[in-house]
Design an enzyme around this catalytic site. Structure first.
Site, PDB file in Angstrom:
ATOM      1  N   GLN A 138       3.441   7.684   2.493  1.00  0.00           N
ATOM      2  CA  GLN A 138       2.757   6.809   3.433  1.00  0.00           C
ATOM      3  C   GLN A 138       2.704   5.393   2.846  1.00  0.00           C
ATOM      4  O   GLN A 138       2.304   5.206   1.695  1.00  0.00           O
ATOM      5  CB  GLN A 138       1.347   7.325   3.696  1.00  0.00           C
ATOM      6  N   GLU A 189      -6.793  18.410   5.809  1.00  0.00           N
ATOM      7  CA  GLU A 189      -5.595  17.576   5.912  1.00  0.00           C
ATOM      8  C   GLU A 189      -4.469  18.160   5.054  1.00  0.00           C
ATOM      9  O   GLU A 189      -4.696  18.945   4.133  1.00  0.00           O
ATOM     10  CB  GLU A 189      -5.902  16.145   5.455  1.00  0.00           C
ATOM     11  N   ASN A 208      -0.063   5.748   0.193  1.00  0.00           N
ATOM     12  CA  ASN A 208      -0.901   6.937   0.034  1.00  0.00           C
ATOM     13  C   ASN A 208      -0.047   8.199   0.115  1.00  0.00           C
ATOM     14  O   ASN A 208       0.978   8.240  -0.555  1.00  0.00           O
ATOM     15  CB  ASN A 208      -2.145   6.932   0.943  1.00  0.00           C
ATOM     16  N   ASP A 209      -0.436   9.215   0.837  1.00  0.00           N
ATOM     17  CA  ASP A 209       0.087  10.582   0.706  1.00  0.00           C
ATOM     18  C   ASP A 209       1.595  10.713   0.475  1.00  0.00           C
ATOM     19  O   ASP A 209       2.389  10.054   1.152  1.00  0.00           O
ATOM     20  CB  ASP A 209      -0.200  11.387   1.980  1.00  0.00           C
ATOM     21  N   TRP A 255       0.809  -1.234   0.000  1.00  0.00           N
ATOM     22  CA  TRP A 255       0.000   0.000   0.000  1.00  0.00           C
ATOM     23  C   TRP A 255       0.841   1.283   0.000  1.00  0.00           C
ATOM     24  O   TRP A 255       1.859   1.375   0.674  1.00  0.00           O
ATOM     25  CB  TRP A 255      -0.905   0.014   1.230  1.00  0.00           C
ATOM     26  N   TRP A 283      -9.446   7.974  -1.445  1.00  0.00           N
ATOM     27  CA  TRP A 283      -9.938   7.140  -0.362  1.00  0.00           C
ATOM     28  C   TRP A 283     -11.243   6.454  -0.755  1.00  0.00           C
ATOM     29  O   TRP A 283     -12.112   7.053  -1.381  1.00  0.00           O
ATOM     30  CB  TRP A 283     -10.160   7.975   0.903  1.00  0.00           C
TER      31      TRP A 283
END
Length: 503
Positions: free
Chosen positions: A62, A227, A45-46, A43, A310
């Protein structure tokens, strides 16, 4: 300055083994991207810690190194000399201490005394409810070689959210920068009544922080949580980039689960308050979140974002990977609006150029050698007598599978339609676009499972993940009346991501 090392190193070594073991299988996936940063496995993300440091660009992200789903967050790490050709480095941060036991959440990077510091949010779950049962603190890690990072013994450097109408648990994603004699740090936050806001802190030494102010707060349709805030200066104007959660759709805008955009304003460095204007979107497509910027040695402001969303379906999870980064984009302020432009370094991975000029399109037509699954198109289309025209990308032999980009002259709307794109989520996104001298200029970047469309020199951008069959490589132009391709260039784009060898 003391650091913690042993347990942290063990956690990184275990995570690296997990990722390296799975990488070979992951790399067989036909949807595996050619020139976009993705994890070796599992995985992502950001983007985090994006910085130009000692002649190289460093980008962290991330990362959950044990499954293709979101989990306890680590920081993955890549570096590059040109923003296009990236090399994976060892994982930089792992949850290893009592203050970050359930994740090293998002943050940023800064150089101090020749060393590279990462500032991040340590997360701990205090119960079952992920929205209410959590404790978030701000932490630092340091490296002398920009590869191996040690957490400071003084952590956390910000222990709790300030008093006042500030949610005590949701405060995260520090973006740090230096202005004159002080370091500043902005954090994402929300009020107790669920309104998004950002908090500004100041420090003389990077280690001891003082809360200054709620720098900006939402009014109206501005979301329940902001965020990944990022404050910087463009053309003597402050820009706040952030990702507000919970915006209500308005017309063709805000149809993703969460948004990403910016406001222009003026930051008062004495009071900490940012006076700002209206919120503008940075991308009108499907898959763009948590953008972060850096400034390089040329003075360019470069932005990169998570090319996913998301709760969106991610078919690549079946092959044990998930998520990717967008192309790096240079931000330019023109006439009170930000343009996002592809960086010139894209030339470094081009090959096999094909050029056509002054072609008339009516109905549906393909051109020799203008096809593929990893390429760049640069096209100028004069509308002439057409009322609708565009392209179908990644089409299969029967013409049933494709991603459509269509411009409507009468409404002035550009549509990105992936309902026929193959596996994965469908949907339509729209952007308002005006022709310039009756002409639409598109730069389109196609990768194995993504499309990025830069419209009229970056005035608007539309990004989306698509999951077509491997043999869906045709590109067709279409028009409901005679229109003219005054200029069409196509380049194949080479594989430009280097993964670590299996040890």
């Amino acid at each position: 300055m003391e650091t913690n090392t042993n347990n942290h190193k063990e956690q990184i070594a275990k995570a690296m083994q997990s990722v390296i073991t799975e990488h070979e299988k992951v790399n067989q996936d036909p949807w595996r991207l050619n020139y976009h940063v993705a994890t070796p496995a599992f995985w992502m993300n950001d983007p985090n810690g994006f910085i130009y440091y000692k002649g190289e660009y460093h980008l962290f992200y991330q990362h959950h190194p044990y499954s293709p789903e979101w989990g306890p967050m680590f920081w993955g790490h890549v570096k590059s000399t040109d923003l296009m050709q990236w090399t994976h480095l060892p994982i930089a941060l792992a949850p290893s201490e009592d203050y970050d036991a359930d994740g090293c959440f998002s943050g940023s990077a800064i150089e101090k005394d020749g060393n590279l510091y990462l500032m991040y949010t340590g997360n701990v779950w205090t119960g079952e409810n992920r929205d209410t049962d959590l404790k978030q603190v701000q932490c630092l890690a340091v490296s002398e070689d920009a590869i191996h990072f040690d957490k400071l013994k003084e952590n956390p450097v910000i222990l709790e959210a300030p008093e006042g109408n500030i949610h005590p648990y949701h405060f995260r994603d520090p973006k740090v920068w230096k202005h004159n004699d002080y370091y500043y740090c902005v954090l994402g936050s929300k009020t107790n009544e669920e309104t998004g806001q950002i908090l500004l802190y100041r420090s003389r030494d990077l280690f001891s922080w003082k809360f200054m102010a709620v720098s900006a707060k939402g009014e109206g349709n501005f979301g329940y949580m902001w965020e990944c805030p990022d404050i910087f200066t463009l053309e003597e104007q402050e820009v706040l980039v952030m990702s507000p959660q919970g915006l209500t759709p308005e017309g063709d805008k805000y149809h993703n689960l969460h948004q990403a955009g910016y406001v222009l304003g003026k930051l008062n460095y004495d009071t900490g308050v940012l006076q700002h204007g209206e919120f503008e979107m940075l991308d009108y497509g499907f898959d763009f979140y948590a953008p972060q910027t850096t400034i390089d040695d040329q003075g360019r402001r470069i932005m990169i974002a998570w090319m996913a969303m998301w709760e969106s379906e991610m078919p690549e999870q079946n092959q044990n990977w998930a998520g990717a980064m967008t192309l790096p984009r240079q931000l330019i302020l023109e006439n009170g609006k930000i343009k996002s432009k592809p960086i010139p370094e894209i030339e470094n991975i081009r090959g096999n150029q094909v050029i056509y000029e002054n072609l008339i399109v009516e109905g549906e037509v393909a051109f020799k050698e203008v096809d593929g699954n990893s390429l760049e198109l640069d096209v100028y289309i004069n509308a002439n007598e057409a009322s609708q025209f565009g392209l179908k990308l990644r089409m299969n032999e029967t013409g049933e599978q494709y991603t459509e980009l269509k411009y409507d002259v009468n409404s002035g709307v550009m549509t990105f339609d992936r309902n026929q794109a193959g596996s994965g989520p469908g949907g339509v996104r729209k952007a308002p676009v005006q022709l310039i001298n009756n002409t639409l200029h598109l730069r389109i970047f196609i990768d194995k499972s993504s499309v990025e469309v830069f419209i009229n020199d970056g005035e608007k951008v539309m990004t989306g993940r698509i999951y077509p069959d491997e043999n869906s490589t045709s590109i067709r132009f279409f028009s409901d009346g005679p229109c003219q391709l005054t200029h069409l260039k196509k380049w194949d784009l080479k594989h430009s991501i280097t993964y670590m060898e299996k040890k």
